[in-house]
Design an enzyme around this catalytic site. Sequence first.
Site, PDB file in Angstrom:
ATOM      1  N   GLU A  25      56.099  84.503 123.088  1.00  0.00           N
ATOM      2  CA  GLU A  25      55.691  84.142 121.733  1.00  0.00           C
ATOM      3  C   GLU A  25      54.588  83.089 121.789  1.00  0.00           C
ATOM      4  O   GLU A  25      54.673  82.130 122.551  1.00  0.00           O
ATOM      5  CB  GLU A  25      56.889  83.590 120.956  1.00  0.00           C
TER       6      GLU A  25
ATOM      7  N   CYS B 272      64.147  80.794 129.554  1.00  0.00           N
ATOM      8  CA  CYS B 272      64.188  79.370 129.915  1.00  0.00           C
ATOM      9  C   CYS B 272      65.506  79.085 130.626  1.00  0.00           C
ATOM     10  O   CYS B 272      66.563  79.603 130.240  1.00  0.00           O
ATOM     11  CB  CYS B 272      64.071  78.506 128.667  1.00  0.00           C
TER      12      CYS B 272
ATOM     13  N   CYS C  16      69.035  76.857 120.990  1.00  0.00           N
ATOM     14  CA  CYS C  16      67.753  77.561 121.125  1.00  0.00           C
ATOM     15  C   CYS C  16      67.989  79.004 121.540  1.00  0.00           C
ATOM     16  O   CYS C  16      68.717  79.275 122.503  1.00  0.00           O
ATOM     17  CB  CYS C  16      66.893  76.847 122.169  1.00  0.00           C
TER      18      CYS C  16
ATOM     19  N   GLY D   2      60.190  78.399 127.196  1.00  0.00           N
ATOM     20  CA  GLY D   2      60.194  77.877 128.554  1.00  0.00           C
ATOM     21  C   GLY D   2      60.118  76.364 128.637  1.00  0.00           C
ATOM     22  O   GLY D   2      59.793  75.676 127.671  1.00  0.00           O
TER      23      GLY D   2
ATOM     24  N   SER E  28      61.467  66.042 124.668  1.00  0.00           N
ATOM     25  CA  SER E  28      62.552  66.555 123.833  1.00  0.00           C
ATOM     26  C   SER E  28      63.783  65.685 124.046  1.00  0.00           C
ATOM     27  O   SER E  28      64.476  65.820 125.051  1.00  0.00           O
ATOM     28  CB  SER E  28      62.849  68.013 124.199  1.00  0.00           C
ATOM     29  N   LEU E  29      64.040  64.801 123.100  1.00  0.00           N
ATOM     30  CA  LEU E  29      65.123  63.825 123.249  1.00  0.00           C
ATOM     31  C   LEU E  29      66.406  64.329 122.577  1.00  0.00           C
ATOM     32  O   LEU E  29      67.448  64.456 123.212  1.00  0.00           O
ATOM     33  CB  LEU E  29      64.678  62.485 122.652  1.00  0.00           C
TER      34      LEU E  29
ATOM     35  N   ASN F 158      65.639  74.934 112.734  1.00  0.00           N
ATOM     36  CA  ASN F 158      65.251  76.237 112.210  1.00  0.00           C
ATOM     37  C   ASN F 158      66.431  77.191 112.428  1.00  0.00           C
ATOM     38  O   ASN F 158      66.705  77.597 113.557  1.00  0.00           O
ATOM     39  CB  ASN F 158      64.004  76.736 112.944  1.00  0.00           C
TER      40      ASN F 158
ATOM     41  N   CYS G 112      61.831  79.318 118.023  1.00  0.00           N
ATOM     42  CA  CYS G 112      61.494  79.656 119.396  1.00  0.00           C
ATOM     43  C   CYS G 112      62.454  80.691 119.968  1.00  0.00           C
ATOM     44  O   CYS G 112      63.658  80.494 119.994  1.00  0.00           O
ATOM     45  CB  CYS G 112      61.519  78.382 120.248  1.00  0.00           C
TER      46      CYS G 112
END
Length: 366
Positions: A97, A114, A121, A159, A212-213, A288, A331
């Site tokens: 994507e 990933c 996700c 990923g 990314s926390l 999302n 994603c």
Amino acid sequence: MSNSDMAFQQISEIRNQLRCLGARPAHEQRILRLWSQAKPQNSGSRPLESFMPAALRQALPQLTDRLSNLLRLQSTHPAEDGSVRWLLALQDGQTVETVGLPRDGVCVSSQVGCAVGCVFCMTGKEGLIRQVGSAEIVAQVAFARLHRAVKKVVFMGMGEPAHNLDNVMEAIDVLGTVGNIGHKSLVFSTVGDQRVFEQLPLGLVKPALAVSLHTTRAELRAELLPRAPKMSPVALVEAAENYAQQTGYPIQYQWTLMEGVNDTEEEIEGIVRLLKGKYALMNMIPYNTVEDLPFKRPSWERAAEMVRTLHRRGILTKLRNSAGQDVEGGCGQLRARQLKAADHQPQQVRHEAPIHFVKAKPATVL
């Protein structure tokens, strides 16, 4: 199949092919520049025969076709916020994507699938299928430039870039030199990996860094990101701050905001403790919603209140919308729907079946 007919995956393979055809460094850079900027290889006022070796000039049409065919458009999904999501097929049929973002940005994928396995996700659900080569990464940018202006490239698609570091850094080098993308406008996103903090400062092109926390609590982070490197939030922020001081770019901390998970007062206090006085920007991104996952998007009012509170406490924070929510484009969702649709088709027509998408209620736009 001869070597000259094989599909490129790495920039190094393109360079090697050009050198075999007699290209000098100036020719090499010119071809990569025009390709990465989606311009014809015969651009410019000087005729090619005035400066390019005959063997290279004769091979240029075939080379151009091979570069153009690195990706194949599967489907296009424009959204009401001005973004557009493309599902792109690689030469082996795997799909990635790529997202055209508002304000001249593009989000690219660095892996098919990933390995981090973030539980919220869709990409993480299928695991890692394969790495995306550096040429395939740059090809995503070139593809986007055929459709819209691109001045910023973010490595926030499918990923974990840290798990494909050589290919990602090779792509960043091309985009930040001949690709005409400013170094601060190349954004390397990671869940946190010591190799990132060791290798990024050594590159010719030093990208901005997004971390990314998602939570300040180590035990919760281990649950949300089960296969991320075992760096505590404190150690992660310390390493990121060191990179910020080396480059002069603020770190962008990414926080996917999920109702009842990381939208608590405890997390607000944790963010203040971690980021107070740091060269940092916190991006709050309401989740999302994904149909098959249990997480929920908090109310806009709650998200806005968290941002206001953090501002009052001295933490620069922005409330962002994930692009393309009205096409359910989180994603990995486009790829997941393609695979699901294919699984429900008879074997003989599996690859020719159209992909159907359900429109969700339009999201609030900042």
